[in-house]
Design a protein around this motif. Structure first.
Motif, PDB file in Angstrom:
ATOM      1  N   LEU A 193      -3.799   4.430  11.348  1.00  0.00           N
ATOM      2  CA  LEU A 193      -4.465   3.194  10.871  1.00  0.00           C
ATOM      3  C   LEU A 193      -5.442   3.822   9.583  1.00  0.00           C
ATOM      4  CD1 LEU A 193      -6.680   1.436  14.360  1.00  0.00           C
ATOM      5  CD2 LEU A 193      -4.118   1.222  13.276  1.00  0.00           C
ATOM      6  N   VAL A 194      -5.835   4.813   9.436  1.00  0.00           N
ATOM      7  CA  VAL A 194      -6.587   5.626   8.926  1.00  0.00           C
ATOM      8  C   VAL A 194      -5.601   5.692   6.735  1.00  0.00           C
ATOM      9  CG1 VAL A 194      -7.472   7.686   7.746  1.00  0.00           C
ATOM     10  CG2 VAL A 194      -8.031   6.998   9.636  1.00  0.00           C
ATOM     11  N   THR A 195      -4.388   6.137   7.635  1.00  0.00           N
ATOM     12  CA  THR A 195      -3.112   5.744   6.637  1.00  0.00           C
ATOM     13  C   THR A 195      -3.196   4.600   5.927  1.00  0.00           C
ATOM     14  OG1 THR A 195      -2.106   8.440   7.481  1.00  0.00           O
ATOM     15  CG2 THR A 195      -0.682   6.564   6.011  1.00  0.00           C
ATOM     16  N   LEU A 196      -2.940   3.514   6.990  1.00  0.00           N
ATOM     17  CA  LEU A 196      -2.644   1.953   5.513  1.00  0.00           C
ATOM     18  C   LEU A 196      -3.679   1.685   5.026  1.00  0.00           C
ATOM     19  CD1 LEU A 196      -0.702   0.957   9.448  1.00  0.00           C
ATOM     20  CD2 LEU A 196      -0.038   1.286   6.742  1.00  0.00           C
ATOM     21  N   GLU A 197      -5.221   1.965   6.602  1.00  0.00           N
ATOM     22  CA  GLU A 197      -6.348   1.172   5.714  1.00  0.00           C
ATOM     23  C   GLU A 197      -6.758   2.000   4.262  1.00  0.00           C
ATOM     24  OE1 GLU A 197      -9.443   1.374   8.828  1.00  0.00           O
ATOM     25  OE2 GLU A 197      -9.909   3.634   8.108  1.00  0.00           O
ATOM     26  N   ASN A 198      -5.762   3.005   3.867  1.00  0.00           N
ATOM     27  CA  ASN A 198      -6.036   3.778   2.668  1.00  0.00           C
ATOM     28  C   ASN A 198      -6.031   3.501   2.150  1.00  0.00           C
ATOM     29  OD1 ASN A 198      -8.663   5.155   3.644  1.00  0.00           O
ATOM     30  ND2 ASN A 198      -7.345   6.779   4.178  1.00  0.00           N
ATOM     31  N   LEU A 199      -4.258   2.344   1.778  1.00  0.00           N
ATOM     32  CA  LEU A 199      -3.212   1.869   0.972  1.00  0.00           C
ATOM     33  C   LEU A 199      -3.334   0.690   1.004  1.00  0.00           C
ATOM     34  CD1 LEU A 199      -0.080   3.648   2.455  1.00  0.00           C
ATOM     35  CD2 LEU A 199      -1.004   4.322   0.377  1.00  0.00           C
ATOM     36  N   LEU A 200      -3.883  -0.352   1.579  1.00  0.00           N
ATOM     37  CA  LEU A 200      -4.013  -1.760   2.279  1.00  0.00           C
ATOM     38  C   LEU A 200      -5.496  -2.345   1.901  1.00  0.00           C
ATOM     39  CD1 LEU A 200      -0.632  -1.521   3.766  1.00  0.00           C
ATOM     40  CD2 LEU A 200      -1.100  -2.740   1.523  1.00  0.00           C
ATOM     41  N   TRP A 201      -6.408  -1.950   2.002  1.00  0.00           N
ATOM     42  CA  TRP A 201      -7.645  -1.920   2.338  1.00  0.00           C
ATOM     43  C   TRP A 201      -7.287  -3.807   4.016  1.00  0.00           C
ATOM     44  CZ3 TRP A 201     -11.601   0.546   1.477  1.00  0.00           C
ATOM     45  CH2 TRP A 201     -11.656   1.555   0.789  1.00  0.00           C
ATOM     46  N   PRO A 202      -6.781  -3.545   4.679  1.00  0.00           N
ATOM     47  CA  PRO A 202      -6.982  -5.026   4.967  1.00  0.00           C
ATOM     48  C   PRO A 202      -8.218  -5.025   5.796  1.00  0.00           C
ATOM     49  CG  PRO A 202      -6.455  -3.244   6.868  1.00  0.00           C
ATOM     50  CD  PRO A 202      -6.239  -2.054   5.647  1.00  0.00           C
ATOM     51  N   ASP A 203      -9.215  -6.483   6.315  1.00  0.00           N
ATOM     52  CA  ASP A 203     -10.227  -7.189   6.568  1.00  0.00           C
ATOM     53  C   ASP A 203     -10.038  -6.706   8.124  1.00  0.00           C
ATOM     54  OD1 ASP A 203     -11.661  -8.643   4.681  1.00  0.00           O
ATOM     55  OD2 ASP A 203      -9.854  -9.122   4.228  1.00  0.00           O
ATOM     56  N   VAL A 204      -9.277  -6.418   9.077  1.00  0.00           N
ATOM     57  CA  VAL A 204      -8.921  -6.255  10.448  1.00  0.00           C
ATOM     58  C   VAL A 204      -7.870  -5.976  10.459  1.00  0.00           C
ATOM     59  CG1 VAL A 204      -8.627  -8.719  10.808  1.00  0.00           C
ATOM     60  CG2 VAL A 204      -9.879  -7.833  12.191  1.00  0.00           C
TER      61      VAL A 204
END
Ligand code: BGC
Length: 252
Positions: A193-204
């Motif tokens: 999740l950290v990898t993905l949120e650092n690249l895509l910045w989803p709201d949820v």
């Protein structure tokens, strides 16, 4: 049988082919889900026969939306995870249409279908930003939706996280195989999740797949910053998303 505001969806997985008529005003199934075991080997022709059997059993004569655990571009399966490798480069749209007497069909990725369903009716229905659904099962499926529009075939389950593919690190099958505790497994999910949120910045993030039923055991253990909510539709999301896709006539 055919009805306004209703569409037929079929979710094809490694172990079961599941389908139902869906009421698109609510996202609920209009009758009990029909499930037939996925034939083994799960070759295109064998699965198409099973699909025809399921649709006949439901007495449905209208268009049908179908999911596959594959990248699907213009109706053609481009990958095959957890399903027979002979699906690769199969014209799935044509195959299913022929098996169903030439009717209109739409074929899309299984996680994309689940994501569309959660975005419209389920866990993300009140979120109008960037929503990322991840399904945790044998592999990890992904769907990315921005204000109700799907970016198809994202395949984030295959992103490299610390030298290892995300789904080899954090699918729920890995938890079972390695007999990980929820705490140990949640640490692996956190890395993804950290990898993905650092690249895509989803709201949820919406967490789907069978293990989302036990969400209270592991979502609180996650250490990433973006909120994670459990999927609401559980085992009907793929069916509902497939029905949505055929109703809108839009498919990747
Ligand atoms: C596949 C995806 C699929 C997911 C869940 C992954 O291994 O590459 O296409 O959505 O598994 O079935």
């Amino acid at each position: 049988m055919s009805a306004r505001g209703q569409a037929f969806g079929i979710d094809i997985g490694g172990s079961g082919v599941k389908g139902a008529l869906v009421d698109l005003s609510t996202g609920e199934l209009a009758h009990e889900r029909i499930k037939i075991a996925t034939p083994q080997p799960s070759t295109p022709n064998a699965v198409a026969e099973t699909v025809a059997k399921l649709v006949a059993q439901a007495d449905w004569d209208g268009p049908v939306g179908l999911t596959l655990p594959s990248v699907v571009v213009n109706g053609i399966a481009r990958t095959a995870a957890n399903i027979d490798k002979s699906w690769i480069d199969t014209d799935a749209r044509n195959l299913f249409s022929l098996a169903l007497g030439g009717r209109e069909v739409v074929v899309l990725n299984d996680a994309d279908a689940a994501g569309m369903a959660e975005d419209r009716y389920g866990a993300a229905r009140d979120d109008d930003g960037l929503v990322m659904l991840l399904t945790f099962g044998t592999g990890i499926g992904s769907a990315l939706m921005y204000r109700g529009t799907l970016v198809p075939n994202t395949e984030f389950g295959h992103i490299m996280v610390d030298g290892k593919e995300a789904e080899h690190r954090a699918a729920s099958s890995v938890k079972e195989r390695k007999k990980l505790s929820y705490k140990e497994w949640a640490a692996q999910v956190t890395k993804v999740l950290v990898t993905l949120e650092n690249l895509l910045w989803p709201d949820v993030f919406v967490a789907g797949g069978g293990i989302s039923r036990d969400a209270e055991h592991w979502i609180p253990l996650l250490g990433n910053r973006t909120p994670v909510v459990a999927a609401h539709l559980r085992n009907t999301a793929g069916i509902v998303g497939a029905a949505m896709a055929v109703e809108s006539g839009i498919a990747p």
